[in-house]
Design a protein around this motif. Sequence first.
Motif, short mmCIF file in Angstrom:
data_model
loop_
_atom_site.label_atom_id
_atom_site.label_comp_id
_atom_site.label_asym_id
_atom_site.label_seq_id
_atom_site.Cartn_x
_atom_site.Cartn_y
_atom_site.Cartn_z
N CYS A 94 12.99 -63.44 6.45
CA CYS A 94 11.93 -63.91 5.56
C CYS A 94 10.97 -62.80 5.17
O CYS A 94 9.81 -63.06 4.83
N GLY A 95 11.42 -61.54 5.26
CA GLY A 95 10.61 -60.43 4.80
C GLY A 95 9.46 -60.04 5.70
O GLY A 95 8.64 -59.19 5.33
N ASP A 96 9.39 -60.62 6.92
CA ASP A 96 8.23 -60.35 7.78
C ASP A 96 8.50 -59.11 8.65
O ASP A 96 8.72 -59.20 9.86
N LEU A 97 8.43 -57.95 8.03
CA LEU A 97 8.69 -56.69 8.71
C LEU A 97 7.67 -56.43 9.81
O LEU A 97 8.02 -55.98 10.91
N GLU A 98 6.41 -56.70 9.53
CA GLU A 98 5.36 -56.38 10.50
C GLU A 98 5.56 -57.12 11.81
O GLU A 98 5.40 -56.54 12.90
N ALA A 99 5.93 -58.41 11.73
CA ALA A 99 6.19 -59.17 12.95
C ALA A 99 7.41 -58.60 13.67
O ALA A 99 7.46 -58.54 14.90
N GLY A 100 8.41 -58.17 12.90
CA GLY A 100 9.60 -57.58 13.51
C GLY A 100 9.29 -56.30 14.26
O GLY A 100 9.81 -56.06 15.35
N GLN A 101 8.45 -55.47 13.69
CA GLN A 101 8.06 -54.23 14.38
C GLN A 101 7.31 -54.53 15.67
O GLN A 101 7.52 -53.87 16.69
N VAL A 120 17.26 -47.27 20.14
CA VAL A 120 17.05 -48.33 19.17
C VAL A 120 18.05 -48.13 18.04
O VAL A 120 18.08 -47.08 17.40
N LEU A 121 18.88 -49.13 17.82
CA LEU A 121 19.92 -49.08 16.81
C LEU A 121 19.39 -49.69 15.52
O LEU A 121 19.23 -50.91 15.42
N GLY A 122 19.09 -48.83 14.51
CA GLY A 122 18.61 -49.33 13.24
C GLY A 122 19.77 -49.74 12.36
O GLY A 122 20.92 -49.38 12.64
N GLU A 126 12.03 -47.94 9.26
CA GLU A 126 10.87 -48.69 9.73
C GLU A 126 10.98 -49.01 11.21
O GLU A 126 9.98 -49.35 11.86
N ALA A 127 12.19 -48.89 11.77
CA ALA A 127 12.38 -49.09 13.22
C ALA A 127 11.53 -48.13 14.02
O ALA A 127 11.09 -48.45 15.14
N ALA A 128 11.26 -46.93 13.49
CA ALA A 128 10.54 -45.91 14.26
C ALA A 128 9.15 -46.38 14.66
O ALA A 128 8.68 -46.07 15.76
N TYR A 129 8.48 -47.12 13.79
CA TYR A 129 7.13 -47.58 14.14
C TYR A 129 7.21 -48.65 15.23
O TYR A 129 6.37 -48.68 16.15
N GLY A 130 8.20 -49.51 15.18
CA GLY A 130 8.37 -50.48 16.26
C GLY A 130 8.64 -49.80 17.58
O GLY A 130 8.12 -50.20 18.63
N SER A 131 9.47 -48.73 17.57
CA SER A 131 9.72 -47.96 18.79
C SER A 131 8.43 -47.37 19.32
O SER A 131 8.15 -47.40 20.53
N GLY A 167 9.31 -45.79 4.47
CA GLY A 167 8.68 -44.52 4.14
C GLY A 167 7.33 -44.29 4.76
O GLY A 167 6.71 -43.25 4.52
N THR A 168 6.86 -45.22 5.61
CA THR A 168 5.50 -45.13 6.15
C THR A 168 5.38 -44.97 7.67
O THR A 168 4.26 -44.81 8.17
N PRO A 169 6.46 -45.04 8.47
CA PRO A 169 6.26 -45.22 9.92
C PRO A 169 5.46 -44.13 10.61
O PRO A 169 4.69 -44.42 11.54
N PHE A 170 5.59 -42.89 10.17
CA PHE A 170 4.92 -41.82 10.90
C PHE A 170 3.44 -41.70 10.50
O PHE A 170 2.62 -41.27 11.31
N LEU A 171 3.09 -42.14 9.29
CA LEU A 171 1.68 -42.24 8.95
C LEU A 171 1.04 -43.39 9.72
O LEU A 171 -0.10 -43.28 10.19
N GLN A 172 1.77 -44.48 9.90
CA GLN A 172 1.27 -45.58 10.72
C GLN A 172 0.99 -45.11 12.14
O GLN A 172 -0.03 -45.43 12.75
#
Length: 322
Positions: A94-101, A120-122, A126-131, A167-172
Amino acid sequence: MTMAADVPVPGWKGRSDGPGADRLRWHHMVRTAAGRDEPWDAAFVGFRSDEGVRRNQGRPGAAGGPGALRAALASLALPAPLRALDAGDIAVTCGDLEAGQRRLGEAVGPLVDEGRPVVVLGGGHEAAYGSYLGLARSRAVRAGARLGVLNLDAHFDLRDDPTPSSGTPFLQMARDEERGGRLLDYRVLGISRPSNTERLFRTAGRLGVRYLEDTDCGLLGLDRVEVFVAAFLGGCDLVHLSIDLDVLPAAAAPGVSAPAAYGVPMEIVERVCATVAASGKLAVCDVAELNPELDIDGRTARAGARLIHRVLTGAVAVPRRG
């Protein structure tokens, strides 16, 4: 919106050459979350997401990456017994990336606390920010361990976009560290100058990011690469190694959102992975951007599996962290 943690994964299947410790392959040594109370040497968590790629105007399909990486890894031969735990998949729906991270971080953190490497198997990058969220909540980092992030990638992934993406995980990460009064130790190996705007280079400069361009990472530049990696390892206690498969040349990794016209040779990327593994500092390695729908003859999946194999067989050979 449904977010799933510890989604059951199909049994690992692969070639079998008969009984005996000298005939082991990965599928013999992996068990699912039901056996997580038994001793283990390394862990896998899948992140079934390409929402970040979609937001970043890339080519979707990376949600199939975890399954393809498992399939490619399953039949690779193990030089010695290595017990691995597969903790299942986090599925972004359902497009909820933030909850997934956030859910990925909740899965990764307790595994990191066990002191053995987590892969972590992507999934998209965007997986990097969750890690990172999992590392940030780990006991070692909360106790003051110096975290270093090494990204093998053609891109900085420091975009200042209104919503998180691949394209944003490392700035996050950098912003989270700034809020905690720290500077993110972030380094990138394999930057493609034509693939990063001047704004991204300025952002990298402002954040103190150190990097090597892909043109400096060929076989003739091996000494330069080794100095770069040694300096990175010397400045941190725990390593988050992030491998975006688009760092490799397109011939080796065609199945990614943005295949590399130049890229860093597999020989160099594998050498870097081996060096990080041998340091004894590896906490998390994410492997991102595999898109099975775009792959040719499984090349990209096989490349990712080989790098995972190199990282884990090297990391478990050194003393346990903590």
